[in-house]
Design a protein around this motif. Sequence first.
Motif: not given
Length: 219
Positions: A131-144
């Motif tokens: 959905h081209r979420t604009p805030w995605i590029k503000e993410v610094g870490v992804v914990v899986i």
Amino acid sequence: MDAEKKLMPKRIFDIIKDQNIVEFRPSQKKSIAAGLFQKKNLLVCTPTASGKTLVGELAILNAVLEKHSKAIYIVPLKALASEKYKEFKKKYADKFQIALSIGDLDASDSHLAKYDLIICTSEKLDSLIRHRTPWIKEVGVVVIDEIHLLNEPRRGPTLEILITLLKQLIVGLQIVGLSATIGNEQELADWLEAKLVHDTWRPVTLSKGVFYNNKIEFD
């Protein structure tokens, strides 16, 4: 904790002390030494209940409080997402804004832009990206969490594509994978461009035995 204290931001160390944590477990020590607070990608492979979740929490605290970026915590199931949401709200609601996103896969959930930590399933995050979420590029870490499910036929392909997309979309993204069971852990670490943190310590001794005729015979 003296050695780890030198590698941790003071604010985060104080938060940990407030939780009455007086000693880190082996996997936590190894993760900190491997560059957890220097935004290094990590693949943490240790037994159940050995402290993997706290490694993810430390990465989140570092991203949100020190780097002023967003964090995402990915889990495989909606029920687990709800459980983690309640747990993290109890521990960190006074530190930053936490959101749970497990609903309609056709929704863009624009309200998530105001939250610091988003807890979701891989399918939901995949939908948000599409959905081209604009805030995605503000993410610094992804914990899986449960990253070994990459090998699972139903969920694995979505998670693999998701990780690939995230690495392409976000410059300088830190990925922290958590798992208790991976057969090819070094191969996965190489694919993630991550340092492998492997440890066999567990809080309770694991004994093997055979149950027969209402009796257990241990090896």
